[in-house]
Design a protein around this motif. Structure first.
Motif, PDB file in Angstrom:
ATOM      1  N   SER A  97       0.827  -1.207   0.000  1.00  0.00           N
ATOM      2  CA  SER A  97       0.000   0.000   0.000  1.00  0.00           C
ATOM      3  C   SER A  97       0.861   1.257   0.000  1.00  0.00           C
ATOM      4  O   SER A  97       0.512   2.263  -0.629  1.00  0.00           O
ATOM      5  N   TYR A 100       2.101   1.671  -3.592  1.00  0.00           N
ATOM      6  CA  TYR A 100       1.010   2.165  -4.436  1.00  0.00           C
ATOM      7  C   TYR A 100       0.844   3.669  -4.259  1.00  0.00           C
ATOM      8  O   TYR A 100       0.729   4.429  -5.241  1.00  0.00           O
ATOM      9  N   PHE A 104       1.929   5.433  -7.582  1.00  0.00           N
ATOM     10  CA  PHE A 104       0.775   5.439  -8.474  1.00  0.00           C
ATOM     11  C   PHE A 104      -0.375   6.319  -7.998  1.00  0.00           C
ATOM     12  O   PHE A 104      -1.200   6.719  -8.815  1.00  0.00           O
ATOM     13  N   GLY A 105      -0.453   6.581  -6.715  1.00  0.00           N
ATOM     14  CA  GLY A 105      -1.645   7.257  -6.195  1.00  0.00           C
ATOM     15  C   GLY A 105      -1.432   8.672  -5.732  1.00  0.00           C
ATOM     16  O   GLY A 105      -2.241   9.212  -4.976  1.00  0.00           O
TER      17      GLY A 105
END
Length: 239
Positions: A97, A100, A104-105
């Motif tokens: 997480s 990510y 990417f987030g």
């Protein structure tokens, strides 16, 4: 530390104890056992341990409480190995997480968690490793949101991951003990787990108040851990 914080932890612990009882005593629990833990993990050596790590990491990465993974680790392995694998599986989920969020987030998460990430940055700025350990010792807060907020913060991954693993171990031990088949009286095992949980949570709360130096990780955490803090609607009195 407020009593309701302790009660929430104890409720989770007792519910997992009941789940373990159902695993052993009911047909449904037995089928679930055989379908995954017994058939694919327990007694399957390195392959079973790796599968446990993979599944535990994936589930915690999407928000499953890490305490449940530690409980299943205690059920599938010994207390010691279950504690270690439960903590490592939760660490893998943390890494997923975190990665990510970091790669990417950034856009979406920064719009939604930017304020939380800013508080996290200020909280851990001077001492990232020990403050991460402190955060993980707390008996309240969202594991997933902490991972995501850290991913869009400035913390170095080595500090965050090493502090996370160390901070995960106490509660992993507690819940692995609850889930294990260790040969001591069930009530004694539960009492020992409760005692360890209370000690771990109290230590985290004490360290949070002692070392936060005026910074706030999360207003809800502050409210949950501080029994004496007046509510916004209550007038304060001067001595």
């Amino acid at each position: 530390m407020k009593a309701r914080v302790i009660l929430k932890g104890l409720a989770l612990m007792l519910s997992l104890t009941l789940l373990g009882y159902l695993f052993n005593a009911s047909d449904l629990g037995s089928s679930v056992n055989e379908a995954w833990i017994d058939a694919r993990v327990r007694g399957h050596g390195v392959n079973g341990a790796l599968l446990f790590l993979l599944m535990g990491g994936l589930f915690t990465a999407i928000g499953l409480p890490r305490q449940i993974i530690a409980f299943l680790g205690g059920y599938a392995f010994s207390v010691g190995l279950g504690t270690l694998l439960g903590a490592l599986a939760a660490l893998l989920g943390c890494m997923l997480s975190f990665a990510y969020a970091r790669f990417f987030g950034q856009g979406l998460l920064r719009a939604r968690l930017g304020e939380r990430a800013g508080r996290f940055d200020r909280f851990i700025h001077d001492h990232p490793f020990p403050m991460t350990v402190l955060i993980r010792l707390l008996p309240v807060g969202s594991n997933l949101l902490t991972n995501l907020a850290a991913g869009i913060s400035s913390i170095r991954s080595v500090h965050f991951f090493s502090g996370t693993l160390l901070g995960y171990l106490p509660q992993a031990l507690v819940f692995a003990l609850v889930g294990s088949g260790v040969h001591i009286a069930p009530m004694l095992k539960i009492a020992l787990a409760i005692g360890l949980f209370v000690i771990s949570g109290a230590l985290g709360a004490y360290l949070y108040h002692r070392f936060r130096h005026g910074q706030s990780l999360d207003p809800q955490i502050d409210a949950a851990l501080d029994e004496t803090e007046p509510s916004p609607h209550e007038p304060t009195t001067k001595s």
